[in-house]
Scaffold this motif. Structure first.
Motif, PDB file in Angstrom:
ATOM      1  N   GLU A   1      36.726  38.585  42.934  1.00 45.55           N
ATOM      2  CA  GLU A   1      36.911  39.618  41.918  1.00 45.55           C
ATOM      3  C   GLU A   1      37.998  40.605  42.328  1.00 45.55           C
ATOM      4  OE1 GLU A   1      33.171  41.537  41.145  1.00 45.55           O
ATOM      5  OE2 GLU A   1      32.234  39.680  40.468  1.00 45.55           O
ATOM      6  N   LEU A   2      37.985  40.992  43.600  1.00 48.09           N
ATOM      7  CA  LEU A   2      39.005  41.931  44.087  1.00 48.09           C
ATOM      8  C   LEU A   2      40.400  41.307  44.098  1.00 48.09           C
ATOM      9  CD1 LEU A   2      37.070  43.630  47.021  1.00 48.09           C
ATOM     10  CD2 LEU A   2      37.756  44.682  44.859  1.00 48.09           C
ATOM     11  N   LEU A   3      40.469  40.027  44.454  1.00 48.88           N
ATOM     12  CA  LEU A   3      41.771  39.351  44.499  1.00 48.88           C
ATOM     13  C   LEU A   3      42.380  39.211  43.100  1.00 48.88           C
ATOM     14  CD1 LEU A   3      41.199  36.485  47.094  1.00 48.88           C
ATOM     15  CD2 LEU A   3      42.730  38.447  47.327  1.00 48.88           C
ATOM     16  N   PHE A   4      41.524  39.022  42.106  1.00 52.25           N
ATOM     17  CA  PHE A   4      42.012  38.748  40.751  1.00 52.25           C
ATOM     18  C   PHE A   4      41.775  39.901  39.794  1.00 52.25           C
ATOM     19  CE2 PHE A   4      40.803  34.399  42.369  1.00 52.25           C
ATOM     20  CZ  PHE A   4      42.090  34.066  42.747  1.00 52.25           C
ATOM     21  N   VAL A   5      41.643  41.112  40.326  1.00 50.68           N
ATOM     22  CA  VAL A   5      41.338  42.280  39.507  1.00 50.68           C
ATOM     23  C   VAL A   5      42.385  42.514  38.418  1.00 50.68           C
ATOM     24  CG1 VAL A   5      42.444  43.997  40.996  1.00 50.68           C
ATOM     25  CG2 VAL A   5      40.488  44.646  39.609  1.00 50.68           C
TER      26      VAL A   5
ATOM     27  N   ASP B   1      43.187  38.664  33.659  1.00 51.59           N
ATOM     28  CA  ASP B   1      42.040  38.444  32.778  1.00 51.59           C
ATOM     29  C   ASP B   1      41.400  37.105  33.143  1.00 51.59           C
ATOM     30  OD1 ASP B   1      43.322  36.284  31.369  1.00 51.59           O
ATOM     31  OD2 ASP B   1      44.286  37.707  30.018  1.00 51.59           O
ATOM     32  N   SER B   2      40.270  36.775  32.563  1.00 49.26           N
ATOM     33  CA  SER B   2      39.526  35.582  32.984  1.00 49.26           C
ATOM     34  C   SER B   2      40.311  34.295  32.755  1.00 49.26           C
ATOM     35  CB  SER B   2      38.165  35.510  32.296  1.00 49.26           C
ATOM     36  OG  SER B   2      38.319  35.369  30.903  1.00 49.26           O
ATOM     37  N   ASP B   3      41.077  34.205  31.657  1.00 52.97           N
ATOM     38  CA  ASP B   3      41.882  33.001  31.409  1.00 52.97           C
ATOM     39  C   ASP B   3      42.985  32.848  32.451  1.00 52.97           C
ATOM     40  OD1 ASP B   3      40.374  32.312  29.200  1.00 52.97           O
ATOM     41  OD2 ASP B   3      41.760  33.227  27.757  1.00 52.97           O
TER      42      ASP B   3
ATOM     43  N   PHE C   1      45.111  30.398  37.361  1.00 56.46           N
ATOM     44  CA  PHE C   1      45.644  30.614  38.706  1.00 56.46           C
ATOM     45  C   PHE C   1      44.823  29.845  39.739  1.00 56.46           C
ATOM     46  CE2 PHE C   1      45.866  33.017  42.713  1.00 56.46           C
ATOM     47  CZ  PHE C   1      47.230  32.893  42.964  1.00 56.46           C
ATOM     48  N   ILE C   2      43.493  29.892  39.632  1.00 52.39           N
ATOM     49  CA  ILE C   2      42.622  29.175  40.569  1.00 52.39           C
ATOM     50  C   ILE C   2      42.867  27.670  40.469  1.00 52.39           C
ATOM     51  CG2 ILE C   2      40.210  28.592  41.076  1.00 52.39           C
ATOM     52  CD1 ILE C   2      39.559  31.536  40.303  1.00 52.39           C
TER      53      ILE C   2
END
Length: 138
Positions: free
Chosen positions: A106-110, A113-115, A120-121
């Motif tokens: 969560e901190l890395l991808f703050v 947005d979810s999409d 990215f993942i």
């Protein structure tokens, strides 16, 4: 892009796991493996292969005091092999680790947005898989 950023990020993640959960990287890998396989007991040789490490390395890792409290080792009834899975404490620690990893993610991808985060993942996993082919460049 400086590809060494990956190393910096990995080092920070390892430090955070150690700080929050008290685990080293080998303990982390063992817990995550058994979490992913629903704690299915496995012969040490197959576990070593699944973790992509030698049997002697796995044996050393399993002898660490902290690791011993997280796993159960039993002798096979068929032969002299040893069977490994997580202990109750290991299952509890695996849940703690997964929660910690979710918070790190969560901190890395703050800023995504979810999409964007999902994309990215997915792309990062593709990069990680492709990086195994770099070994053949030597």
């Amino acid at each position: 892009m400086d590809v060494l950023f990956f190393s910096t990020i990995a080092d920070q993640i390892k430090k955070e796991i150690n700080h929050k959960c008290g685990l080293n990287i080998s303990q982390t890998r063992i817990l995550l493996f058994f979490d992913d396989t629903n704690n299915k007991a496995l012969v040490m040789g197959k576990l070593a292969k699944a973790l992509n490490i030698s049997l002697s390395t796995l044996s050393r890792q399993l002898q660490q005091k902290k690791t011993k409290s997280l796993i159960e080792i039993t002798r096979s009834e068929k032969d002299s092999s040893k069977i490994v899975n997580l202990s109750a404490e290991g299952i509890k620690k695996a849940k703690e680790l997964k929660n910690t990893l979710n918070k790190i993610e969560e901190l890395l991808f703050v800023y995504l947005d979810s999409d964007a985060s999902s994309l990215f993942i997915k792309q990062l996993n593709q990069v990680a898989q492709a990086s195994t082919s770099l070994e053949g460049l030597e």
